[in-house]
Enzyme design. Structure first.
Site, PDB file in Angstrom:
ATOM      1  N   CYS A 196       1.225 -23.806 -23.835  1.00 43.72           N
ATOM      2  CA  CYS A 196       1.412 -23.341 -22.457  1.00 43.72           C
ATOM      3  C   CYS A 196       0.113 -23.304 -21.654  1.00 43.72           C
ATOM      4  CB  CYS A 196       2.062 -21.955 -22.453  1.00 43.72           C
ATOM      5  SG  CYS A 196       3.689 -21.956 -23.214  1.00 43.72           S
ATOM      6  N   HIS A 227       0.670 -19.253 -15.257  1.00 42.44           N
ATOM      7  CA  HIS A 227       1.687 -19.844 -16.130  1.00 42.44           C
ATOM      8  C   HIS A 227       2.917 -18.937 -16.044  1.00 42.44           C
ATOM      9  CE1 HIS A 227       3.966 -21.203 -19.460  1.00 42.44           C
ATOM     10  NE2 HIS A 227       3.657 -20.187 -20.238  1.00 42.44           N
ATOM     11  N   ASN A 262      10.319 -20.849 -18.436  1.00 43.68           N
ATOM     12  CA  ASN A 262       8.993 -21.193 -18.960  1.00 43.68           C
ATOM     13  C   ASN A 262       9.005 -22.667 -19.372  1.00 43.68           C
ATOM     14  OD1 ASN A 262       6.667 -21.550 -20.454  1.00 43.68           O
ATOM     15  ND2 ASN A 262       6.872 -19.659 -21.636  1.00 43.68           N
TER      16      ASN A 262
END
Ligand code: UT7
Length: 324
Positions: free
Chosen positions: A114, A251, A281
């Site tokens: 990520c 993020h 996500n």
């Protein structure tokens, strides 16, 4: 004059298929209320059968090229962040290079899950600052839903597929544009935290792709700490404070973490770019998708100070401070 990497274009791509929380509640023991309340996620996009990470990346790259008003022939490097490559090798970046019809330059992948896009930007920025590249296509692309365990309600409700891209170009500004572009990048990792978030497979271990395993609460605690640390590091490095920020583009892993960081930095909530409700996500794609989303909505003005930050498997974490 300082040579900087400037964002001259950006773009995003999301697969057509949308899966709502209600639909998920038919697959695992969960509810829309739980998912929305704990994470901020309302829906996610799912790549179609046969639609690969490189396909999502190519669509995002084309949108970014169009936004920048340049052709693929102007690109001399592709840096692509992904944890869900098309194949074990070659890199997904070289697949994208071929699909875009780019026959020169170089292309490679970066893997920091990520935090991948921040890592990719860091690499690209260093290529530009050292004069090794002039125009770089930086992509974050994932088909993350392919590595989910659809029986594990603790993870399968959180992720989605998508891709985002930015184009960086070397520039030496003067006067009011002197510090336009990437001001600094800051990356970190700590491999001791492997067990917080990993995939239980791979070519050298099980010979299979494996599935995402996550200790949600552990990551949550570390995220709150590490993101505040690295954001401060980036601001301090440039003699700035949270009050100077025009936008925070984190993020998109959990709305509660994002709001927590915003508060810690003293940034107003309306300066926080939020896409997690619609995208979930998307790992390495979440930051460039959020940039493209905000740019498309006309939020960013020339000279705006923007902080990008993220944390992911590894653990890895990082931040990038830039002037739009
Ligand atoms: O992108 C990389 C970085 N990743 C992250 O930043 C993720 C960070 N972590 C998180 O976002 C949160 O920890 C989660 C959203 C994953 C979970 O939220 P939480 O508030 O930490 O919940 P929890 O794991 O403590 O679980 C609370 C309860 C548990 O039940 P009991 O033990 O209290 O009875 C879970 O079993 O919620 C249960 N639960 C669920 N219930 C309904 C876990 N998943 C679900 C679900 N639906 N999908």
């Amino acid at each position: 004059m300082v040579l900087r990497s400037r964002i001259i274009g950006c773009g995003g791509y999301l697969p057509d298929r949308i899966m709502t929380n209600d639909e998920l509640s038919g697959l695992v023991d969960t509810t829309d209320e739980w998912i929305t309340g704990r994470s901020g996620i309302r829906q996610r996009h799912i790549a179609a059968e046969g639609e690969l990470t490189s396909d999502l990346a190519v669509n995002a790259a084309k949108a970014a090229l169009k936004d920048a008003g340049i052709s693929v022939d102007d690109i001399d490097l592709i840096v692509l962040a992904t944890a869900t490559p098309d194949e074990t090798f070659p890199s997904t970046a070289t697949r994208v290079q071929a699909k875009l019809g780019m026959t020169r330059g170089a292309a490679f992948d970066v893997q920091a899950v990520c935090t991948g896009f921040i890592y990719a930007l860091t690499v690209a920025d260093n290529f530009i600052r050292t004069g090794q590249a002039k125009t770089v296509l930086v992509i974050g692309a994932e088909t993350f839903t392919r590595i989910l365990d659809w029986k594990d309600r603790g993870t399968c409700v959180l992720f989605g597929d998508g891709a985002g891209a930015v184009i960086l170009r070397a520039g030496e500004g003067e006067g009011s544009t002197a510090d336009q572009g990437i001001l600094s990048t800051h990356i970190h990792s700590d491999g001791r935290d492997h067990d917080c978030l990993y995939v239980d497979g791979g070519p050298s271990s099980t010979g299979t792709s494996g599935h995402v395993r996550m200790q949600g609460q552990e990551i949550f605690k570390k995220a709150v700490l590490r993101l505040a640390e690295v954001a401060k590091e980036a601001l301090d490095h440039n003699g700035l404070t949270g009050a100077d920020l025009d936008w925070l583009v984190p993020h998109q892993a959990n709305l509660r973490i994002m709001r927590g960081t915003t508060k810690k930095l003293g940034v107003a909530e309306d300066k926080l770019i939020v896409t997690i409700d619609r995208h979930a996500n998307t790992s390495a794609a979440s930051i460039p998708l959020a940039i493209a989303d905000a740019h498309g909505a006309g939020k960013f003005s020339s000279g705006d100070l923007i902080l990008l930050e993220g944390i992911g498997g590894g653990l890895t974490w990082g931040a990038c401070l830039l002037r739009w």
